[in-house]
Structure formats: structure tokens, C-alpha cells
Design a protein around this motif. Structure first.
Motif, PDB file in Angstrom:
ATOM      1  N   TYR A 104      32.096  39.625  48.806  1.00 27.58           N
ATOM      2  CA  TYR A 104      33.547  39.674  48.589  1.00 27.58           C
ATOM      3  C   TYR A 104      34.219  40.359  49.775  1.00 27.58           C
ATOM      4  CZ  TYR A 104      33.845  38.002  43.780  1.00 27.58           C
ATOM      5  OH  TYR A 104      33.826  37.216  42.659  1.00 27.58           O
ATOM      6  N   SER A 131      40.116  28.314  49.264  1.00 28.94           N
ATOM      7  CA  SER A 131      40.297  29.769  49.283  1.00 28.94           C
ATOM      8  C   SER A 131      39.644  30.410  50.504  1.00 28.94           C
ATOM      9  CB  SER A 131      39.718  30.390  48.014  1.00 28.94           C
ATOM     10  OG  SER A 131      38.317  30.244  47.996  1.00 28.94           O
ATOM     11  N   GLU A 141      36.631  35.115  39.891  1.00 26.28           N
ATOM     12  CA  GLU A 141      37.797  34.709  40.666  1.00 26.28           C
ATOM     13  C   GLU A 141      38.884  34.053  39.808  1.00 26.28           C
ATOM     14  OE1 GLU A 141      39.321  34.814  43.409  1.00 26.28           O
ATOM     15  OE2 GLU A 141      40.469  32.950  43.535  1.00 26.28           O
ATOM     16  N   ALA A 184      41.605  36.469  38.427  1.00 25.03           N
ATOM     17  CA  ALA A 184      42.628  36.916  39.372  1.00 25.03           C
ATOM     18  C   ALA A 184      43.579  35.777  39.718  1.00 25.03           C
ATOM     19  CB  ALA A 184      41.962  37.458  40.634  1.00 25.03           C
ATOM     20  N   PHE A 185      43.005  34.618  39.974  1.00 27.28           N
ATOM     21  CA  PHE A 185      43.825  33.512  40.457  1.00 27.28           C
ATOM     22  C   PHE A 185      44.801  33.020  39.383  1.00 27.28           C
ATOM     23  CE2 PHE A 185      44.086  29.017  42.201  1.00 27.28           C
ATOM     24  CZ  PHE A 185      44.934  29.380  43.229  1.00 27.28           C
ATOM     25  N   LEU A 242      47.538  35.654  38.969  1.00 26.75           N
ATOM     26  CA  LEU A 242      48.436  35.813  40.118  1.00 26.75           C
ATOM     27  C   LEU A 242      49.679  34.934  40.018  1.00 26.75           C
ATOM     28  CD1 LEU A 242      45.994  36.205  43.141  1.00 26.75           C
ATOM     29  CD2 LEU A 242      47.838  37.767  42.489  1.00 26.75           C
ATOM     30  N   ARG A 255      46.325  30.422  47.716  1.00 23.83           N
ATOM     31  CA  ARG A 255      45.842  31.763  48.060  1.00 23.83           C
ATOM     32  C   ARG A 255      46.285  32.087  49.484  1.00 23.83           C
ATOM     33  NH1 ARG A 255      41.886  28.963  45.298  1.00 23.83           N
ATOM     34  NH2 ARG A 255      40.798  30.034  43.614  1.00 23.83           N
ATOM     35  N   TYR A 258      41.605  38.370  51.270  1.00 25.38           N
ATOM     36  CA  TYR A 258      41.888  37.858  49.927  1.00 25.38           C
ATOM     37  C   TYR A 258      40.714  38.013  48.944  1.00 25.38           C
ATOM     38  CZ  TYR A 258      42.572  35.080  45.869  1.00 25.38           C
ATOM     39  OH  TYR A 258      42.615  34.698  44.549  1.00 25.38           O
ATOM     40  N   SER A 275      41.158  39.798  45.339  1.00 28.53           N
ATOM     41  CA  SER A 275      40.811  39.142  44.072  1.00 28.53           C
ATOM     42  C   SER A 275      39.822  40.000  43.275  1.00 28.53           C
ATOM     43  CB  SER A 275      40.206  37.766  44.356  1.00 28.53           C
ATOM     44  OG  SER A 275      39.582  37.253  43.205  1.00 28.53           O
ATOM     45  N   GLN A 300      40.509  41.632  39.574  1.00 31.95           N
ATOM     46  CA  GLN A 300      39.627  41.403  38.419  1.00 31.95           C
ATOM     47  C   GLN A 300      39.255  42.727  37.749  1.00 31.95           C
ATOM     48  OE1 GLN A 300      36.212  39.179  39.983  1.00 31.95           O
ATOM     49  NE2 GLN A 300      37.637  38.119  41.327  1.00 31.95           N
TER      50      GLN A 300
END
Lengths: 299, 428
Positions: free
Chosen positions: A265, B107, B200, B203-204, B207, B383, B389, B393, B397
């Protein structure tokens, strides 16, 4: 009757280096070099998109001062500690049950042993997915439905932070028990049966036999198993990744998963390497501690 | 001469199919073709587990390679672990060991652009075709010099699904969604489901509610600004909206354990959920899964916003990009994107094209749901094109998981997320 010739130490004992060299080279190539490379990366500024430009302790300082690290280490400690105890106890109980069953020539012992071993061959990711389905908290979730028939539940298996850690432990114990069982089964079969026959003649009860014969003679196996299970559990991340992803929040984020997230990440190769070294040190420390405490041969 | 022989061999391929397949597990074309393109793709089309999809793409690839007899495409599959796969792809490409052409998740596109690993494919795409792309797509796939560095071949978006037998009218605002959820609970259903676990999608999807207020995650330089000034207030409002859904009971507490969209299909099939926040692709899945009379009850609408006029939806999808500087390979890579995926490949799978012309070209896009999707795409937000990013994210989360499970207050959780992202940004 002729006496057997005394073989004695061969010529190889006088010149051990050539005999040891291949093993040392293999170990160096496949273990020492990668470990040293990780240590090198830990002292660099490497990321997944940029190679190391030189020596740096920034990643080391950054990781050690990360406010999330104490929480992750705490979760790891609980996860490893509970798992190691549970894996030993459950593995020992199953191993002794099988040995006792075989001693009484009960049918189905081989099938029972195979059934336990079956869980061991399931890949970690699959293990996580299987338990995620079982722990599903939807109204039609498997375990909660079964509990519902008994008038119990529902249980927030994965959505409650504390319960999610318990669920992760259950999934790991289910899969890892077979390994402990094998170690204890082999060790128990190695104990001289004469000892048990003498105990039976002395009318010793099962608990006394366990406490005075089985447990002391399994001490070495318990120590070895503790080391192996501790290191395995410390490195476990795939089943947790599939089961909870480390959530809710950081509730089930153990050190190995934290390392994975830091690399993939954050793209922080140096930071991930610092955490990998930390994992290595923890594993080594636990091994030395266990061997010092219980690994010596029983007198 | 060799080309002629190969062309003849390909023309006769149907008859020779038993001897030499044109599409195998790791190759498209004849094994002795003189030119080779390596192509890393996902497992959702040519190697799909769905026989119909697989057959469609096998036909498309077969026609494609028959027209280019001196080429073979060596295919490499990537797993579904997007973050890990794309990081590995980037590393291999930087080390000179990457494929010539690859599918890159939208992304991750900014990261690849930033590292200079993408090669232009302008020779394949006309100016009109580039101009016809949705604005956010065009911006993402081109650089300042106007070079086409990737082709975003399908996009997706998030919408609100509802069972109209329980929720007849589409909720337009956050408050209306909460009320509809509570009414559904009174009717014996789970109110509204959404991703709230550690992945992910959580978060997405969330958002959209931040973006609907005009919030920004990063500034023009790619530095994180989501916890500063007005952005902070907008983020806290969006967090409070989700927390209120859970605390009021309009959403079940189990959302913090939902980490995939399939859970919503299952809930719809079981008849236990009244609404869920899902992807546009799930419409086709529901149609294929549910009995016709049950499917008829389900409808889609735009995601609710804080007010009716403040709307947004997250848009994703996949791109195809050339990683080899070789001109012939760049051309072939672009042609794969254009002739196989963006168009016939989209229509075959019901995926949303990224340019208006393709919607008009295929009957597959005649359904009323596509009118809604096209309308919602007007409020689409991709994104941000910033390397930070993925960590933003990740921290969102964690923040949502902590807040929704009652472990942390929104302000403290946001502060922790902001500190962690800033520390990561400083080290990038």
C-alpha cells in the motif's frame, strides 16, 4: 561369535570442511543472502518505485515511531500467544487420543488422523475464505444460523473488533492443529511402552501417568513444537488477509500483515524491510527463549 | 515468403485446429510466428471462468491474430490481488523484465505514469477518438504532450440498488437514505448494505460522499490535503453520515465485515436486504442470478448526496498500456486495446465504455439502466492521480472500521489517518 569391528570416526572427521561446504553454501545462498539483502534495504530509502540511493536510517526511525506499531505489536502478541497455547493443547489432546485409540485398536483412528491432517494442506488464503463464509454475519450465515437453531446468537464474528481477533485465532487453530498433532504423535510413539506397562503394574491412574511419564518425556517435543508453531504463527498473514483484511480498523492487523501493507500500500520497501527484520528478530528471540527455557534434554 | 506461409497456415487454422490451437493457456497465434508480444492480462476475459465470455474473447483474439500472421501473443495471467500484482508489474518493468503490453488498473495508472514506464500509442488512436473519451478518462491516459500512454477500455461506477417492493422511491439525499433504511428494517429487512471492511472497495465507495461535497484528497502536487481546512469538515461530515446509518440501525453493524460486492448479490438473492451500494456491473449479475419476477423489483439510482444537488460516484476500470519502447509492439498493444477490448469486448461483457460513440454502436447498451449509468457518470470522480492514493485508501479503511465499530471517535480517527498518510508521503 565375532566382535563387530569398531568403525570409529572416519577420515571425514579429520577434514570436515569439504563435507560441510555444500550445505553451508546452500544455506548461505538461499537464507543468509536474502536476509542480508533485507537488512541492507532496511537501511536505505528504497521504495517500490525508486531504488535505494544510499544509506539511510529514516525508514528505521519512521517505522519505530509509527503510532500504529504498538497496537500492531499488541495484536501480534495476543494472536501468537493464544495460538501457540491453543495449538499445543489441542494438538496434544488429539495426538494422545489417537495413540490411546490405536492402543485399544479402535476402528477409524487412521481416518480421524487423516481428517485432522486435511485441514493442514488447505492453503492459508483458502482457509481464510472458508472461515469467512462460515463466520458470515448475514441473516443466512452458516454458524449464526446453526446457533440460531439452538436459540443462541447471533455472534458478531467479524464485525466486532475483539471477536474478530478471536475468529482469526479459531481459523488459525483449525488449520495449524494438525502440525502440532503430528509432532506430538511421533514423540508419544517414541516413548518406551515398558514405562506404561510398569505404570499399569503400579496401578497408576491416567493423570499420574500423563504427569509423570508422558509430559516429561514430551518436553523436548513441546519445546521444538513451540518454536516451530510460534514462528509459523508470527509469519501468518494470508489467512487473516482473506478473513478480515486486518479489520475492522486495525483489530486483526498482525505484524506480518502490517509488513505486507507497508510494502504494497505504502510502496515503502525500506519500511517493509525494517518490519521484516523486526519479525526476524522476534522469531529468533522467541526461539532462543523457548530453547533456553525448555529445550534442554531432560536429565 | 515466410509471412505468406504463416498467413496460409492461419487461414487453414480451423482445419488444423486439432493439431495447433490458435488460443492456448499462454499463447495466441502460431508458436513459430517470428514476432512475439508479451501481454499480461486479467483472468476476466480471454481466460474467464465463464464459458460464454471465454468463447467470445477467443473468437476476438483469433480474428485479431489471423489478420497479423507474423505475430504471436504470449499471454501472462495476473491474479486478482490487484495491489500486489501491479506493484510487481511496476518493479519488473523498471528492471527491464516486464511484459511488452499489460492491463493496468485505473487506480494504479498515475503511479505508472509518474515512473515514466508507459510508452505512447498515438499511432493507433485518432484525435477524434481521443476527444470522444470522457474528460476524466482523457486526462488520465494522456500526458501534457498529448501522448496516449494507455487506453482506458472500460469504466465503472457505484450506484444505489434498491428493492422497489420495500423502497419504492429512490432516496436522493443522505437523510432520505437513512429514513428508507429504517423503514426497511421495520419491514423485516436489513436497511442498506455497503462495504465497511478492510479493503479498497470500502474507501472508494465511501469517497463518493466526500467528493459530492467537493472535497479533495490531494492538491495539484499530489500532496495529501484531505484533513486540512474545508476538506477536513467535509470528511468528518461523510464519516458522520456512515456512523449515523449504523448507529440508527438503518445499516447493520455487520457492514464493518463486508469486504466484497458479492455479499450484496447474496443478500439480494436471499431477499434479506432492501438496499445496497454496489457497482454497475452487478446489475447484469442480478439479472442472471435472480428469478425474473424477483429481479423486476430491483432498480438502480444515483448515490444519494448530502443534498439533491451534491452528487458524486467513484469511477474505476482497467486500462491497457504499452511498456515496450519498440514501435511495432506499441502499435500492436494499442490495436489489442482498440479492436478487441474497447468496443466488442465491452459490449460482450456489458462493461461501460469510456467514449460516447461506443454506447451508440452496440445494442447491448440499449437498456434503461445504461441511461442511468451514463447520467451518473456525469458526476463521476476517478481516484486521484497520485502515488500516495493507495495509502490514503488504506488509512480511510482503518478510519471507517474504527469509527463504525465504535473503537474511535471520528476526529481522532481522522487525525490518526492524516498523520499516517503524511508520514508515508514524506518517505515516498
Amino acid at each position: 561369535m565375532t566382535a563387530r569391528p569398531d568403525r570409529g570416526p572416519g577420515a571425514g572427521f579429520a577434514q570436515p570442511v569439504p563435507w560441510l561446504a555444500p550445505a553451508v553454501l546452500v544455506l548461505a545462498a538461499f537464507y543468509a543472502v536474502p536476509v542480508l539483502d533485507v537488512a541492507r534495504l532496511a537501511l536505505s530509502d528504497a521504495t517500490m518505485v525508486r531504488p535505494a540511493s544510499g544509506f539511510s536510517t529514516e525508514a528505521l526511525r519512521g517505522v519505530l515511531s509509527d503510532p500504529a506499531l504498538p497496537e500492531v505489536l499488541g495484536t501480534t502478541l495476543i494472536f501468537v500467544g493464544v495460538n501457540v497455547v491453543a495449538l499445543q493443547v489441542v494438538g496434544l489432546v488429539i495426538a494422545l487420543t489417537i495413540v490411546r485409540g490405536e492402543g485399544r485398536e479402535l476402528p477409524g483412528m487412521a481416518a480421524f488422523r487423516t481428517l485432522v491432517l486435511a485441514a493442514w494442506v488447505v492453503p492459508g488464503i483458502a482457509n481464510g475464505l472458508i472461515w469467512r463464509m462460515l463466520f458470515d454475519e448475514a441473516p443466512y450465515g452458516t454458524l449464526n444460523s446453526l446457533l440460531g437453531y439452538a436459540g443462541l446468537g447471533p455472534v458478531a464474528w467479524l464485525s466486532d473488533p475483539q471477536m474478530a481477533l478471536v475468529s482469526a485465532v479459531i481459523a488459525n487453530v483449525w488449520q495449524g492443529t494438525a502440525f502440532s498433532m503430528i509432532v506430538f504423535y511421533a514423540a508419544r510413539r517414541g516413548i518406551d511402552p515398558v514405562l506404561y506397562e510398569v505404570a499399569a503394574l503400579d496401578a497408576a491412574g491416567p493423570w499420574r501417568v500423563f504427569r509423570s511419564i508422558t509430559l516429561p518425556l514430551l518436553r523436548r517435543a513441546i519445546a521444538v513444537n513451540t518454536v516451530l508453531v510460534s514462528v509459523q504463527t508470527l509469519n501468518t498473514f494470508d489467512s487473516i488477509l482473506a478473513l478480515t483484511g486486518g479489520g475492522p480498523g486495525r483489530a486483526t492487523e498482525v505484524l506480518s500483515l502490517f509488513t505486507f501493507n507497508t510494502v504494497f500500500y505504502n510502496l515503502d520497501l525500506a519500511g517493509g524491510s525494517v518490519l521484516a527484520v523486526l519479525l526476524f528478530v522476534l522469531g529468533l528471540g522467541m526461539t532462543l527463549a523457548v530453547l533456553a527455557a525448555g529445550g534442554r534434554n531432560p536429565s | 515468403m515466410k509471412t505468406l506461409i504463416l498467413a496460409a497456415a492461419l487461414a487453414a487454422a480451423p482445419a488444423l485446429a486439432q493439431a495447433q490451437e490458435l488460443v492456448t493457456r499462454n499463447r495466441v497465434g502460431l508458436p513459430d510466428a517470428p514476432n512475439t508480444l508479451t501481454f499480461r492480462l486479467t483472468a476476466y476475459d480471454l481466460y474467464s471462468s465463464d464459458p460464454a465470455t471465454k468463447a467470445t474473447f477467443e473468437d476476438l483474439f483469433t480474428d485479431f491474430i489471423r489478420a497479423r500472421p507474423d505475430w504471436k501473443i504470449e499471454t501472462q495471467l495476473q491474479t486478482g490481488n490487484i495491489g500486489q500484482e501491479q506493484a510487481r508489474l511496476l518493479q519488473q518493468t523498471q528492471a527491464g523484465r516486464g511484459p511488452d503490453c499489460a492491463m493496468i488498473d485505473s487506480s494504479q495508472l498515475a503511479l505508472f505514469k509518474q515512473t515514466g514506464t508507459l510508452q505512447p500509442m498515438n499511432m493507433v488512436f485518432s484525435d477524434d477518438e481521443i476527444a470522444d473519451l470522457f474528460p476524466y478518462v482523457r486526462e488520465a491516459v494522456t500526458n501534457e504532450a498529448g501522448e496516449v500512454l494507455a487506453w482506458w477500455w472500460f469504466t465503472d461506477l457505484r450506484v444505489l440498488y434498491r428493492d422497489t417492493s420495500i423502497v419504492p422511491d429512490a432516496p436522493q439525499t443522505w437523510e432520505a437514505l437513512r429514513e428508507a433504511g429504517l423503514a426497511a428494517v421495520d419491514a423485516g429487512r436489513e436497511g442498506v448494505l455497503f462495504n465497511g471492511g478492510r479493503w479498497e472497495g470500502t474507501a472508494f465507495d465511501w469517497l463518493a460522499h466526500f467528493w459530492a461535497q467537493g472535497g479533495r484528497l490531494v492538491d495539484d502536487d499530489g500532496a495529501p490535503v484531505f484533513a486540512e481546512g474545508e476538506n477536513r469538515e467535509k470528511m468528518l461530515r461523510a464519516v458522520a453520515f456512515y456512523r449515523d446509518l449504523v448507529e440508527s440501525g438503518a445499516a447493520p453493524a455487520r457492514v464493518t465485515a463486508i469486504t466484497d460486492y458479492d455479499a450484496f448479490n447474496a443478500a439480494a438473492a436471499a431477499g434479506t436486504a432492501a438496499m445496497f451500494v454496489g457497482g454497475n456491473w452487478q446489475y447484469g449479475q442480478l439479472r442472471a442470478t435472480l428469478p425474473a419476477e424477483q429481479f423486476a423489483d430491483w432498480a438502480v439510482s444515483e448515490l444519494p448526496g448530502p443534498t439533491e444537488d451534491e452528487r458524486a460516484t467513484g469511477t474505476g476500470g482497467w486500462t491497457i498500456a504499452a511498456l515496450s519502447p519498440d514501435e511495432a509492439k506499441r502499435r500492436l498493444c494499442g490495436e489489442i486495446a482498440k479492436e478487441i477490448y474497447a468496443g466488442p469486448g465491452n459490449a460482450a461483457q456489458g462493461l461501460l465504455p469510456t467514449s460516447a460513440a461506443i454506447y451508440d454502436r452496440y445494442d447491448a447498451y440499449d437498456g434503461p439502466e445504461f441511461d442511468l449509468f451514463a447520467e451518473a457518470l456525469q458526476n463521476g470522480v476517478a481516484r486521484p492521480g497520485a502515488a500516495i492514493y493507495p495509502e490514503i485508501s488504506n488509512q480511510i479503511q482503518i478510519m471507517l472500521g474504527d469509527v463504525l465499530s465504535g473503537t474511535a471517535e471520528p476526529e481522532a480517527a481522522l487525525d490518526a489517518a492524516a498523520d499516517a498518510v503524511q508520514a508515508a508521503y514524506d518517505r515516498q
